[in-house]
Design an enzyme around this catalytic site. Structure first.
Site, PDB file in Angstrom:
ATOM      1  N   ARG A  35       0.839  -1.211   0.000  1.00 22.59           N
ATOM      2  CA  ARG A  35       0.000   0.000   0.000  1.00 22.59           C
ATOM      3  C   ARG A  35       0.870   1.256   0.000  1.00 22.59           C
ATOM      4  O   ARG A  35       0.472   2.291  -0.536  1.00 22.59           O
ATOM      5  CB  ARG A  35      -0.923   0.005   1.202  1.00 22.59           C
ATOM      6  CG  ARG A  35      -2.020  -1.021   1.031  1.00 22.59           C
ATOM      7  CD  ARG A  35      -3.022  -0.972   2.135  1.00 22.59           C
ATOM      8  NE  ARG A  35      -4.204  -1.720   1.751  1.00 22.59           N
ATOM      9  CZ  ARG A  35      -5.019  -2.299   2.603  1.00 22.59           C
ATOM     10  NH1 ARG A  35      -4.793  -2.231   3.888  1.00 22.59           N
ATOM     11  NH2 ARG A  35      -6.080  -2.944   2.179  1.00 22.59           N
ATOM     12  N   LYS A 197     -19.305 -16.259   2.108  1.00 22.68           N
ATOM     13  CA  LYS A 197     -20.756 -16.096   2.289  1.00 22.68           C
ATOM     14  C   LYS A 197     -21.493 -15.586   1.065  1.00 22.68           C
ATOM     15  O   LYS A 197     -21.036 -14.635   0.413  1.00 22.68           O
ATOM     16  CB  LYS A 197     -20.982 -15.084   3.408  1.00 22.68           C
ATOM     17  CG  LYS A 197     -20.690 -15.624   4.774  1.00 22.68           C
ATOM     18  CD  LYS A 197     -21.095 -14.559   5.735  1.00 22.68           C
ATOM     19  CE  LYS A 197     -21.086 -14.993   7.162  1.00 22.68           C
ATOM     20  NZ  LYS A 197     -21.316 -13.814   7.998  1.00 22.68           N
ATOM     21  N   GLY A 353      -9.581  -8.416  -0.989  1.00 22.54           N
ATOM     22  CA  GLY A 353      -8.408  -8.749  -0.187  1.00 22.54           C
ATOM     23  C   GLY A 353      -7.930 -10.179  -0.366  1.00 22.54           C
ATOM     24  O   GLY A 353      -6.753 -10.433  -0.596  1.00 22.54           O
ATOM     25  N   GLY A 376     -13.370  -3.919  -0.207  1.00 21.11           N
ATOM     26  CA  GLY A 376     -14.752  -3.440  -0.128  1.00 21.11           C
ATOM     27  C   GLY A 376     -15.078  -2.425  -1.204  1.00 21.11           C
ATOM     28  O   GLY A 376     -16.181  -2.420  -1.760  1.00 21.11           O
TER      29      GLY A 376
END
Ligand code: AMP
Length: 395
Positions: A35, A197, A353, A376
């Site tokens: 990053r 999920k 991620g 996200g």
């Protein structure tokens, strides 16, 4: 699109929102600096123009104000080494001292501010807080794609206080790559969606039904789909309240002529452990006491075939519990198939991620077209949402 290329930063202070939320070990040693390295082109352009740089970021999720384990001070020496510039650190982000340090910053120097999330005003998007923060710079640059889906003070609200604002190189690259997939993908366009999920990925799958030709579904979420088709899934991950949604997705895909590919077989285990007993099994005939932890050999062959014919690939979420060597084969094989398709001319975008971590782990980073830094944020982008961090600059 307004980017750092739009401006000359000569004699100007750029206030850059970066995403320096890097993993640290117990001794505060940086475990992965990607990053930080991703922000270097923007920083170098501004310094080379004859400007100075003020950097602001969050680190971790501090709950009760300042906590030394979340201090950006731990990044100072590495930032110095990466940039070769003079780096000054302030132990606060809105104190008068910190603002004075920015105002007196010498050309070619970098001022790193303390963790924005030591103030709840950051996540609240507080206007007074952003007004004070804005005094650090003449031009606002957003280069933090990882937080672009948040309407926080430093990622979105602060832009209101600047006439001159733009995207950094990283944001520009992320937006260009992602928008290319949404607007003008070469076909066939295959999306691979995996992970734990169904509930986390419903919106992205629903939106992909309008753009993709094929959707490959793997990982734990595949078993709720298998159940919706009438299969038995033993103790595999299962979301009962999502069975109906899975049925609706399968029907809608049928109506829209989108091909959904579910894993025909799975590697099943008798408990959730790397050393558990395992066997290969049809994904819709998993016995009681066993759980599917990876896609099986036939699924790999079928998915690889689809990927070999694809011209655009989006990948979000692993095919199994890739963190354990016994269940990594599916994710590793899909990474290899995506890399091969890319060599043969496909455009591949890896986001989220865990898929980025998987591509890194299996050393395919340089063989895919682009690995996004946004988890996200990228997910929300492909759900069709407008990201506040992007809107703030575009407006
Ligand atoms: P996500 O954050 O939703 O992308 O999910 C990633 C996580 O899902 C990883 O930690 C995987 O280990 C986990 N995962 C993938 N497949 C399975 C599975 N079949 N059963 C349990 N966990 C899984």
């Amino acid at each position: 699109m307004k980017t750092v290329e739009t401006f000359s930063f000569r004699g100007k202070r750029a206030l850059i929102r970066v995403d320096y939320n890097v993993p640290l070990d117990e001794s505060y040693v940086i475990q992965d600096d990607s990053r930080m390295t991703a922000s270097l082109p923007t920083i170098q352009k501004i310094l080379n123009d004859g400007g100075s740089v003020v950097l602001m970021s969050h680190l971790g999720r501090p709950k009760n104000g300042p906590e030394s384990k979340f201090s950006l001070q731990h990044l100072v020496s590495h930032l110095k080494a990466l940039t070769g510039a003079n780096v000054v650190f302030s132990d606060d982000c809105i104190s008068q001292d910190a603002i004075n340090t920015s105002k007196n910053l010498k050309i070619g120097s970098i001022h790193l501010l303390e963790n924005l999330r030591f103030y709840t005003e950051e996540t609240d998007g507080d206007n007074g807080f952003t007004k004070t923060l804005s005094q650090h710079g003449d031009i606002y640059v957003n280069d933090a794609f990882g937080t672009a889906h948040r309407s926080h003070a430093s990622t979105a609200v602060i832009a209101n206080h600047f006439q001159d604002k733009c995207f950094g190189y990283l944001m520009t690259k992320e937006i260009q790559n992602a928008s290319m997939l949404l607007k003008d993908p070469k076909r066939p366009f295959t999306a691979i969606v995996g992970g734990a999920k169904v509930s986390d990925k419903i919106l992205i799958i629903q939106n992909l039904l309008n753009i993709a030709d094929h959707i490959i579904i793997g990982g734990g979420m595949a078993y709720t789909f298998k159940c919706a088709q009438g299969g038995t899934i033993g103790g595999s991950l299962f979301e009962e309240e999502r069975v109906e949604t899975c049925r609706e997705i399968l029907e809608e895909a049928n109506e829209k002529n989108v091909h959904i590919h579910l894993p025909q077989d799975s590697v099943i285990a008798d408990h959730f452990d790397n050393k558990a007993n395992t066997q290969n099994c049809q994904s819709d005939q998993i016995p009681e006491g066993w759980m599917g932890l990876d896609i099986g050999e036939n699924a790999i062959i079928a998915f690889t075939k689809v990927l070999a014919q694809s011209k655009t690939i989006l990948w979000n979420g692993p095919m199994g519990v890739f963190e354990m060597s016994s269940y990594e084969n599916g994710t590793k094989s899909i990474a290899e198939a995506v890399a091969k398709a890319t060599t043969n001319g496909a455009f591949s975008l890896i986001g989220g991620g865990d898929s980025s971590a998987a591509v890194k782990k299996f050393k395919y980073t340089n063989q895919v077209s682009y690995v996004s830094t946004g988890g996200g944020a990228l997910l929300e982008y492909f759900e069709g949402k407008k990201l506040p961090g992007i809107v703030a600059i575009e407006d």
